[in-house]
Design an enzyme around this catalytic site. Structure first.
Site, PDB file in Angstrom:
ATOM      1  N   GLU A 149       8.823   2.528   1.933  1.00  0.00           N
ATOM      2  CA  GLU A 149       7.334   2.943   1.500  1.00  0.00           C
ATOM      3  C   GLU A 149       7.579   3.936   0.529  1.00  0.00           C
ATOM      4  OE1 GLU A 149       6.104   1.351   5.475  1.00  0.00           O
ATOM      5  OE2 GLU A 149       7.332   2.949   5.216  1.00  0.00           O
ATOM      6  N   THR A 150       6.929   4.331  -0.407  1.00  0.00           N
ATOM      7  CA  THR A 150       6.327   5.406  -1.328  1.00  0.00           C
ATOM      8  C   THR A 150       4.981   5.963  -1.349  1.00  0.00           C
ATOM      9  OG1 THR A 150       8.027   4.501  -3.006  1.00  0.00           O
ATOM     10  CG2 THR A 150       6.446   6.147  -3.684  1.00  0.00           C
TER      11      THR A 150
END
Length: 294
Positions: free
Chosen positions: A46-47
């Site tokens: 995830e970002t």
């Protein structure tokens, strides 16, 4: 345009363990397509993109992307972003509480930062409770997907089931740590689900579980720590464990098979036989601080 980003390792106290996370602090002006492209570039599970909150009383609004798509909520981005945002406000002291706006709703967080300013510990309370989505596939279907035998599926009263808390998961009990370690990453039969494998942790002092999570449909063949799946796992425990009224602390270990050990603290509050609250907690530590030119 130059935009500051920070990477952290989450659900661990030490660098190069746990689950890596990228947080873009200066995300204003980026549209959805640009955020998705940046997430693909980082290529982490995830970002997070930090935006001004919709309401001034909250700390920030978060948008969370895997390499493949946006999520309404995820646990390790919430913990990592909460620790980083607390570290960004050193004048407010070592402990603070605030709300983060996510697709799932307002997520209340409490953070304690480390004395050296490089990390901390956060816990958050789910704004919604896990949803039971029905029974899982038959062991005869799951076993060949995972490279296991049908007899490897199941432990005690536990049987495969589906639960969601924003993201959805097919939760698969396996008979032993050996079977857990032998499982190969696979896509859940329901193509929208992550595949969450779990077994009792033989070395835990209390309620403890060893887990793995696979989500190829999100661009994540295997995840070293998954807070949203741990949140959904609260629903599994309510379904198959004899939990009386009170507070129940559960230790979850993940990532050993990937060489990135992670520790997730899950807490359930049960009242009158029903689940009334779920909290997730864990550590995060800064790894790098840089500039993104987009």
């Amino acid at each position: 345009m130059a935009r500051r980003f920070v990477t952290l390792d989450v659900f661990t106290e030490r660098r190069l363990a746990g689950n890596p996370l990228a947080v873009v602090l200066d995300a204003e002006g980026l549209d959805t397509a640009a955020m998705q492209a940046v997430a693909r570039e980082f290529n982490l599970s995830e970002t997070v993109f930090v935006l001004p909150p919709g309401e001034a009383r909250h700390r920030a609004r978060l948008r969370i992307f895997t390499p493949a798509r946006e999520l309404p909520f995820a646990g390790h981005p919430t913990v990592g972003a909460a620790v980083l945002l607390a570290l960004e406000d050193p004048a407010r002291g070592d402990a603070r509480a605030f709300g983060l706006e996510e697709g799932i709703g307002i997520v209340p967080c409490v953070v304690e930062t480390s004395g050296d300013g490089t990390g901390g510990r956060a816990r958050f309370r789910l704004p919604v409770l896990p949803e039971y989505l029905g029974p899982g596939p038959d062991p005869a279907v799951l076993a060949p997907l995972l490279g296991l035998e049908p007899g490897d599926i199941g432990t005690g009263r536990h049987r495969p089931s589906r639960h969601g808390v924003g993201p959805s998961f097919t939760c698969v009990p396996v008979a032993s740590v050996a079977a857990l370690d032998a499982a190969r990453p696979a896509q859940a039969p329901d193509s929208s689900d992550g595949l969450y494998l779990y077994t009792p942790d033989p070395v835990a002092s209390g309620r403890g579980w060893r887990v793995r999570m696979f989500a190829p449909h999100l661009g994540v063949p295997e995840d070293p720590a998954t807070g949203s799946a741990a949140s959904a796992f609260a629903g599994v425990l309510m379904e198959f464990e004899a939990l009386g009224d009170g507070t129940h602390d559960v230790a979850i270990r993940q990532g050993e098979a990937m060489g990135r050990p992670s520790a997730i603290a899950l807490q359930l509050t049960v009242e009158s036989g029903g689940l009334r609250g779920v909290e997730i907690g864990g550590d995060a530590v800064i790894v790098s601080d840089g500039v993104l030119h987009v």
